[in-house]
Write a protein that holds these residues in place. Structure first.
Motif, PDB file in Angstrom:
ATOM      1  N   GLN A   1      -6.661   5.711   1.639  1.00 42.02           N
ATOM      2  CA  GLN A   1      -6.921   4.653   0.664  1.00 42.02           C
ATOM      3  C   GLN A   1      -8.111   3.801   1.076  1.00 42.02           C
ATOM      4  O   GLN A   1      -8.323   3.535   2.257  1.00 42.02           O
TER       5      GLN A   1
ATOM      6  N   ARG B   1      -9.445  -0.019  -0.158  1.00 40.96           N
ATOM      7  CA  ARG B   1      -9.055  -1.172  -0.966  1.00 40.96           C
ATOM      8  C   ARG B   1     -10.123  -2.253  -0.883  1.00 40.96           C
ATOM      9  O   ARG B   1     -10.733  -2.480   0.169  1.00 40.96           O
TER      10      ARG B   1
ATOM     11  N   VAL C   1       0.811  -1.212   0.000  1.00 43.65           N
ATOM     12  CA  VAL C   1       0.000   0.000   0.000  1.00 43.65           C
ATOM     13  C   VAL C   1       0.849   1.268   0.000  1.00 43.65           C
ATOM     14  O   VAL C   1       0.338   2.359  -0.283  1.00 43.65           O
TER      15      VAL C   1
ATOM     16  N   SER D   1      -7.545   6.676  -3.800  1.00 44.84           N
ATOM     17  CA  SER D   1      -6.498   7.230  -2.947  1.00 44.84           C
ATOM     18  C   SER D   1      -6.531   8.737  -3.106  1.00 44.84           C
ATOM     19  O   SER D   1      -6.481   9.249  -4.226  1.00 44.84           O
TER      20      SER D   1
ATOM     21  N   LEU E   1      -6.936  -1.218  -5.322  1.00 42.56           N
ATOM     22  CA  LEU E   1      -7.174   0.149  -4.866  1.00 42.56           C
ATOM     23  C   LEU E   1      -8.463   0.686  -5.463  1.00 42.56           C
ATOM     24  O   LEU E   1      -8.634   0.738  -6.676  1.00 42.56           O
TER      25      LEU E   1
ATOM     26  N   MET F   1       1.727   8.006   2.003  1.00 40.24           N
ATOM     27  CA  MET F   1       0.558   7.447   1.348  1.00 40.24           C
ATOM     28  C   MET F   1      -0.612   8.377   1.580  1.00 40.24           C
ATOM     29  O   MET F   1      -0.561   9.271   2.433  1.00 40.24           O
TER      30      MET F   1
ATOM     31  N   TRP G   1      -5.798   5.382   6.758  1.00 41.75           N
ATOM     32  CA  TRP G   1      -5.499   6.810   6.819  1.00 41.75           C
ATOM     33  C   TRP G   1      -4.097   6.958   7.420  1.00 41.75           C
ATOM     34  O   TRP G   1      -3.819   6.447   8.498  1.00 41.75           O
TER      35      TRP G   1
END
Length: 939
Positions: free
Chosen positions: A581, A583, A540, A593, A590, A578, A567
């Motif tokens: 996201q 998923r 990720v 995002s 994904l 990152m 988060w």
């Protein structure tokens, strides 16, 4: 551990706070106590052995926040064992008494406590006094403490009762080196103190039974003192000197003598001198050598009239030590043995024919008594010390809407952690899983039928275990890491449960990617319920930097149906690289995002699970709460709250409410200033347009007032766990909070927090949830003289009285001189609608231990029982509505260091059934000898 508790609250405890079990009768308590070694054997830990003439010994051992004192017999049997919480105290010595009792000193920030345990380990008395070291002799115990103005306070208390006798000020006298003065008391009650004058010349002072100075002599050295046969022996670092006990005149000195841990050994009254390579017996009258022998090492002691010498110092692992026995009469070597045991400070004569050594046992993390024949040094036997009651520390808990799952750790065991299920209705242990695991747990989650446990090993492995919720049986264990061989930095795994009992697991690792370059990776996996097989695995996040460390924070992980929502969090070296996201639960692909600010300690799903809230800090002057859609990541709103004038903050909790509003709890503070802090409860409108209210704890002088937990109650009410501290003592309150109006409607006292290590109490620091008519709560039971342990309880929080307890403090005249007896009277008033029982008043006097003439009574007070111990007067009383209690007495003005500010402090608390309208007037303080600060305000 704190991170684990915080994560549990993020994902499980608060959403479930809305779920209530059927009404039950409140009231049970469950302690988790086991058995284990009385003490470990780690040379980095404090283990002290003090032998007695009977063949027994006192063994003191510090382990974390606990000090354990054991009296062991010469056969390794345990005569008695006590455990004293020592998080606020430092052990400062122990002394066996001739009748089998024991004296022990604990020192605090500015004063100390000496306690006496009888021959069966029962506490006889404890007495507060100013001191950092002590000695006993005749009918008294004497303590000494350096004062900041080139002086020393010497205080005497009665040996049988602990009652204060006198205090004297030695002007122009300082303790030895960085420690305080070294002291001895002879059989007639005379006191001898070794130290230095202002020019750092060694001094020796003698005081009579009443503390009057008899003589003061310049000495050749300063150090531990032994008084025997009319002579005073002072054992300095390199000099042994004898002086006359009558007038202090020097008799003789011997250079090169090195004491054994500051102690002298004697053969028929003659001292033994060890230089490290030579051992000699000196005539007590003249200091001439009676005999001299080459013997490397230090003197362990004189056992059976012979001198025992050991070479080498304690080491890890233990190096071979040469143990020699020399004849006490002429120094002739009797025998010599090579032992792989550390001997110094842990050896004593256990019987007429044996000496014993405390050393590691044959099994890991055990301790044994190795007993050697005094005739030839042969090993007689090895005896294991018996196990004693030991506490369990709680490393986490989770509630499923009813019962409580508790993770416990026994730190003395090599494979420590396990889990049990407690009935929330009765406290009964429904099951306990003691399956061995390699390391303590780092995360815990629930599914409809499973309990998921995550742990991290020291071999860079992340493990997940699945237990059946009904029986506690383990179903499977799975290693979820597959990291490069050059990885040595891994992050603990995080786990959440899904509706079909599968598990989502997130973890990170770091590896070298080249010279001065690190690669960091964050992964996400789904494990199936049947056998823990990996259904899919996705990377990720991946980023590179020059910091090869594990300082990034793990992302928050939520389950949205079967999907995963992550988060990123704030870390020491910046956020995880990152975005927010989502998923797919089917393959980890994904869904979206979006770039977000990393959350700061708190991220939560909304009550409807259709949005996620996160507290962020965009700049040093702003705290921001954002709300984003879990379907698209779209920003729905954000709300900014100014942080000025505070320079630091901690988001303690974030609680989405059923109507869409959000309750945010934030602790603001000034770094480095412990009293400069305030907790804010912010209720933010459902559309993010502003505040409904901002409730703040007050700041008042040295009073510290913080809120650590908030949970939803019934009928628009929240329950707060609030702690108010006044210097070293405080009270934990359960407060009822009106969520609509943003105000406290009443306070109930949960527990007293104090510094007396010999008073049993509970620190309720973990679970805090409504259940039926009670409060499901847990923490650490400080149950002196038993060890501290995990405690779970269902408290009855029903209100049986409504009213208020309040203090009335005396006013003291100016110009109080040293030695003056100062009267005082502390009052407590009670206004309420019904009588109360077992209320408690605690008064801390400025000059510890000098109180006298105490009485406690007043109109409307049907019972008042006093206990004077450890620098505080405790009055337990029953009172009718309108009662007025008065505690009277006299305190003597003593010499005291500057830090021992001349302040009388008091606090009063009631049983939990009293709902008080005002908790702030339960605390008070007043200057006894002039103002503490320029404005005279102490809070």
């Amino acid at each position: 551990m704190h991170g684990l508790k915080r994560r549990l609250r993020q994902r499980v405890l608060f959403p479930l706070a809305l779920t209530y079990a059927a009404s039950v009768g409140a009231g049970w308590q469950q302690d988790w106590t086991e058995t284990g070694p009385a003490f470990g054997f780690n040379l980095s830990e404090h283990l002290e052995v003090a032998s007695a003439a009977t063949g027994s010994a006192l063994i003191g051992f510090s382990d974390g926040g606990e000090y354990r004192l054991s009296q062991v017999r010469g056969d390794a049997g345990m005569a008695w064992h006590v455990a004293v919480p020592s998080s606020e105290w430092t052990p400062a010595g122990l002394l066996p008494e001739p009748d089998g009792a024991a004296l022990m000193m604990l020192t605090g920030t500015s004063y100390a406590s000496i306690a006496r345990f009888d021959a069966s380990g029962v506490l006889q008395w404890s007495s507060a006094l100013q001191g950092a070291g002590f000695a006993a002799g005749g009918d008294r115990v004497v303590a000494t403490l350096n004062l900041p103005d080139n002086a020393m306070a010497v205080t005497a208390i009665d040996r049988a009762s602990g009652r204060w006798q006198w205090q004297r000020r030695l002007v122009g006298f300082l303790g030895s080196g960085f420690s305080n003065a070294l002291t001895a008391v002879d059989g007639d009650g005379n006191t001898y103190v070794s130290g230095y004058d202002g020019a750092y010349e060694p001094l020796l002072v003698k005081l009579d039974r009443q503390g009057a100075e008899l003589w003061r002599m310049t000495a050749a050295t300063a150090g531990p003192i032994t008084v025997r046969d009319g002579r005073v022996f002072v054992a300095g670092p390199e000099i042994l000197q004898a002086l006359s006990a009558d007038d202090g005149q020097p008799l003789w000195r011997k250079d090169g003598c090195v004491g054994r841990d500051g102690a002298l050994s004697f053969v028929a009254g003659d001292p033994v001198c060890a230089t490290g390579v030579v051992v000699s017996r000196l005539a007590a009258a003249s200091g001439t050598e009676i005999w001299r022998r080459d013997a490397a090492g230090g003197v362990l002691g004189v056992f059976g009239g012979d001198v025992y010498v050991a070479s080498g110092l304690p080491s890890t692992p233990p190096a071979d030590t040469v143990l020699q026995c020399l004849s006490g009469s002429d120094g002739t070597p009797q025998w010599q043995r090579s032992l792989s045991l550390p001997l110094r400070g842990r050896t004593w004569q256990v019987s007429d024919t044996l000496v014993g050594v405390v050393a590691p046992g044959s099994a890991p993390d055990t301790t044994a008594l190795y007993r050697y024949a005094m005739q030839d040094g042969s090993l007689s036997d090895i005896r294991m010390f018996p196990d004693v009651p030991r506490g369990v520390t709680g490393v986490g808990e989770i509630r499923d809407g009813a019962d409580l799952f508790v993770l416990g750790q026994a730190p003395w065991k090599p494979l420590p952690a396990r889990v049990r299920r407690l009935s929330a209705d009765s406290g009964a242990v429904l099951w306990e899983n003691a399956t061995t695991q390699r390391n303590p747990f780092v995360d815990i989650a629930l599914t409809p039928n499973r309990l998921l446990l995550a742990e991290q090993t020291d071999m860079a492995q992340a493990l997940v275990r699945s237990l059946d919720r009904t029986s506690g049986q383990q179903r499977w264990e799975r290693s979820v890491t597959d990291v490069p061989v050059n990885s040595s930095v891994t992050k603990p795994p995080r786990v959440v449960g899904l509706g079909d009992d599968d598990a989502l697991v997130s973890f990170g690792y770091g590896s070298l990617a080249g010279p001065s370059l690190s690669r960091h990776v964050q992964e996400l996996q789904r494990l199936d319920d049947a056998g823990g097989e990996v259904l899919w695995k996705q990377q990720v996040a991946e980023w590179y930097d020059t910091s090869y460390s594990a300082t990034w924070e793990e992302p928050a992980l939520f389950a949205i149906g079967e999907d995963a929502l992550l988060w990123p969090a704030v870390g020491m070296y910046g956020p995880l690289s990152m975005g927010l996201q989502r998923r797919s639960g089917s393959d980890g692909a994904l869904d979206f995002s979006v770039a977000v600010l990393p959350f700061f300690r708190a991220a939560r799903l909304s009550a409807a699970a259709d949005a996620v809230f996160a507290a962020t800090v965009p700049d040093q002057n702003t705290l921001r709460l954002v709300k984003r859609s879990v379907s698209s990541g779209e920003l729905l709103w954000q709300f900014d709250y100014p942080t000025t004038p505070w320079r630091a903050l901690e988001v303690v909790d974030l609680l989405p409410l059923a109507d869409g509003d959000v309750l945010l709890m934030v602790l603001f503070y000034q770094p480095g200033v412990t009293v400069e802090q305030s907790t804010h409860l912010l209720r933010i409108k459902a559309d993010g347009s502003g505040l409904r209210y901002a409730y703040q704890t007050h700041r008042k002088g040295k009073i510290r007032d913080t809120i650590s937990r908030v949970v939803l109650g019934a009928d628009g009410e929240a329950l707060l766990r609030r702690r108010i501290d006044q210097d070293r003592r405080g009270i934990d309150f359960l407060q009822r909070f009106d969520l609509t109006q943003g105000r406290v409607t009443g306070s109930q006292a949960l527990a007293l927090r104090g510094v007396d290590p010999f008073v049993s109490r509970t620190a309720w620091d973990n679970t805090f949830e409504p259940h039926g008519d009670g409060l499901l709560i847990s923490g650490t039971a400080l149950q002196s003289p038993l060890p501290s342990t995990r405690r779970d309880a269902l408290l009855d929080i029903a209100v049986t009285q409504r009213g208020d307890l309040f203090l009335q403090l005396p006013v003291f005249p100016p110009g109080i001189a040293v030695g003056d007896d100062v009267p005082f009277a502390v009052g407590v008033g009670y206004t309420g609608d019904a009588a109360i029982t077992d209320a408690t008043l605690i008064v801390e006097l400025p000059w510890q231990g000098s109180e006298s003439g105490l009485s406690c009574d007043g109109p409307g007070v049907s019972r008042c029982e006093l206990q004077v111990r450890h620098g505080q007067i405790t009055a337990s009383f029953d009172a009718a509505p309108g009662a007025q209690l008065t505690l009277r007495g006299t305190v003597r003005r003593l010499d005291a260091p500057v830090l021992e500010k001349s302040v009388l402090r008091a606090m009063v608390h009631a049983p939990i059934g009293l709902l008080e309208s005002d908790a702030s007037n339960n605390f008070g303080s007043v200057a006894v000898d002039g103002p503490i600060f320029a404005d005279g305000f102490d809070g």
